[in-house]
Write a protein that holds these residues in place. Structure first.
Motif, mmCIF file in Angstrom:
data_model
loop_
_atom_site.group_PDB
_atom_site.id
_atom_site.type_symbol
_atom_site.label_atom_id
_atom_site.label_comp_id
_atom_site.label_asym_id
_atom_site.label_seq_id
_atom_site.Cartn_x
_atom_site.Cartn_y
_atom_site.Cartn_z
ATOM 1 N N GLY A 1 0.839 -1.144 -0.177
ATOM 2 C CA GLY A 1 0.071 0.086 0.190
ATOM 3 C C GLY A 1 0.787 1.135 -0.011
ATOM 4 O O GLY A 1 1.799 1.122 -0.944
ATOM 5 N N THR A 2 0.685 2.125 1.035
ATOM 6 C CA THR A 2 1.543 3.428 1.016
ATOM 7 C C THR A 2 3.095 2.872 1.338
ATOM 8 O O THR A 2 3.933 3.437 0.928
ATOM 9 C CB THR A 2 1.044 4.166 2.281
ATOM 10 N N SER B 1 5.215 -0.368 -3.455
ATOM 11 C CA SER B 1 4.319 0.505 -2.864
ATOM 12 C C SER B 1 3.559 1.469 -3.867
ATOM 13 O O SER B 1 4.085 1.626 -5.008
ATOM 14 C CB SER B 1 5.083 1.169 -1.765
ATOM 15 N N GLY B 2 2.781 2.198 -3.413
ATOM 16 C CA GLY B 2 2.362 3.378 -4.030
ATOM 17 C C GLY B 2 3.354 4.351 -4.828
ATOM 18 O O GLY B 2 3.497 4.753 -6.027
ATOM 19 N N LEU C 1 5.491 2.327 -7.292
ATOM 20 C CA LEU C 1 5.100 2.490 -8.800
ATOM 21 C C LEU C 1 5.490 3.802 -9.440
ATOM 22 O O LEU C 1 5.777 3.723 -10.646
ATOM 23 C CB LEU C 1 3.592 2.352 -8.884
ATOM 24 N N ALA D 1 0.508 7.621 -8.772
ATOM 25 C CA ALA D 1 0.242 5.945 -8.836
ATOM 26 C C ALA D 1 -1.164 6.026 -9.468
ATOM 27 O O ALA D 1 -1.274 4.994 -10.408
ATOM 28 C CB ALA D 1 0.441 5.522 -7.890
ATOM 29 N N MET E 1 -2.119 4.043 -13.092
ATOM 30 C CA MET E 1 -3.123 3.026 -13.257
ATOM 31 C C MET E 1 -4.342 3.049 -14.287
ATOM 32 O O MET E 1 -4.692 2.333 -14.916
ATOM 33 C CB MET E 1 -3.658 2.348 -12.055
ATOM 34 N N VAL F 1 -2.686 -0.917 -2.826
ATOM 35 C CA VAL F 1 -2.122 -1.131 -4.250
ATOM 36 C C VAL F 1 -2.380 -2.509 -4.601
ATOM 37 O O VAL F 1 -2.233 -2.810 -5.823
ATOM 38 C CB VAL F 1 -0.471 -0.665 -4.021
ATOM 39 N N ALA G 1 -5.278 -2.791 -6.290
ATOM 40 C CA ALA G 1 -5.178 -2.206 -7.460
ATOM 41 C C ALA G 1 -4.848 -2.991 -8.721
ATOM 42 O O ALA G 1 -5.080 -2.658 -9.856
ATOM 43 C CB ALA G 1 -4.609 -0.855 -7.361
#
Length: 316
Positions: free
Chosen positions: A137-138, A192-193, A196, A215, A219, A262, A265
């Motif tokens: 994630g973060t 992580s975000g 990316l 990020a 996406m 993430v 996602a």
């Protein structure tokens, strides 16, 4: 017998989610989300929640934080916040308090989530045994899950700050690129975000460009921007490699569970961009990797269930 009322909170790098529970059951109508940037620390968030929610003093309180927990103190990795038992008790009014790492909380949730809370990524026999939770994630982290005669044991770790694996010349160049910021190419610098975003910047750099996007924008551009697609593919390949490495370290025969915003996602692209192949690419151990089923936890509030489960187990 009336279930105890717990106050639980999931403290991420960007937002904090708070809820009340009846035992292990999160009362979804009580869930509230707060932006961390609106508060100086966690205690004011919890006091605000009690004001917003009202009601009786909880029987217990448990918070999980995106960072290390040592000697009863939780420190957030990507935010200058900390919390200890005394401040948690003062902010919530609870006499029984606990502080967990966020991945520990996710580990305590496994087995107590609704049936539709998980999606299969890689199917395989599940004879039982240790499980492994991997959060993207973060930040990035992981935690093994062991059910023992003395109860569930979910030891903390900081897997996101280990070195990035390198298999190809391109990955070596990526490691060199991300290490310029911190002098050390860590897993979290890619997975992580913000990672990316780093991958996209690296691909732009490789092409002699300075183009970059957030990020969420990357996406959204997957189907129209070849560089965005390449960034996501590189991300998923690294994701598979790291998840496979951690599986060999912990031997989670009971399953690997991917969690975090993430990770969710990436769900539509895991098969298309060969996550499974990267996960199993372990030379002569490639066949052995089939022992580890992989699932994606799509329940955004699983960590809250984990906090409640931890308190409930302590009371049993």
């Amino acid at each position: 017998m009336t279930e105890p009322c717990f106050l639980v909170a999931d403290v991420g790098g960007t937002n904090t989610r708070v809820a009340l529970t009846a035992g292990r059951q999160v009362l979804t109508e009580t869930i509230r989300k707060y932006r961390n940037r609106d508060f100086a620390n966690l205690a004011p968030v919890l006091r605000q929640y009690r004001m917003d929610q009202g009601g009786a003093t909880p029987d217990g309180a448990c918070v999980c934080v995106a960072g290390p927990v040592a000697n009863g103190v939780g420190e957030l990795t990507n935010l200058d916040w900390s919390i200890d038992g005394a401040r948690l008790a003062e902010a919530t009014g609870a006499t029984r308090c606990a502080i967990l790492n966020d991945l520990q909380a996710q580990g305590h949730a496994i087995g107590y989530l609704p049936e539709d809370a998980c999606e299969t990524v890689i199917g395989a026999p599940t004879p039982g045994g240790a499980r492994l939770v991997i959060g993207i994630g973060t930040g990035f982290n992981a935690a093994p899950v062991h059910d023992t005669p003395g109860g569930r044991f979910v030891p903390p770790c900081e897997a996101g700050h280990a070195n990035l694996p390198i298999r190809t010349d391109a990955e070596l160049r990526l490691c060199t690129f991300v290490s310029t910021a911190h002098g050390f190419p860590a897993v979290e610098d890619v997975l992580s975000g913000r990672g990316l975003e780093q991958v996209y910047r690296w691909l732009s750099h490789e092409a002699g460009s300075s183009e970059e996007y957030l990020a969420a924008e990357i996406m959204a551009r997957i189907d129209t921007d070849p560089r965005a697609e390449a960034a996501v593919r590189q991300f998923i390949q690294m994701m598979g490699t790291v998840a496979g490495n951690l599986s060999l370290i912990h031997l989670p025969l009971g399953g690997v569970y991917l969690v975090g915003g993430v990770a969710r996602a990436m769900a539509p692209y895991l098969h298309r961009m060969d996550f499974a192949d990267a996960f199993r690419d372990k030379g002569r151990f490639a066949g052995f990797m089939a022992n580890f089923p992989v699932s994606l936890v799509i329940d955004d509030f699983a960590a809250l269930t984990g906090c409640a489960s931890f308190l409930a187990e302590q009371a049993e």
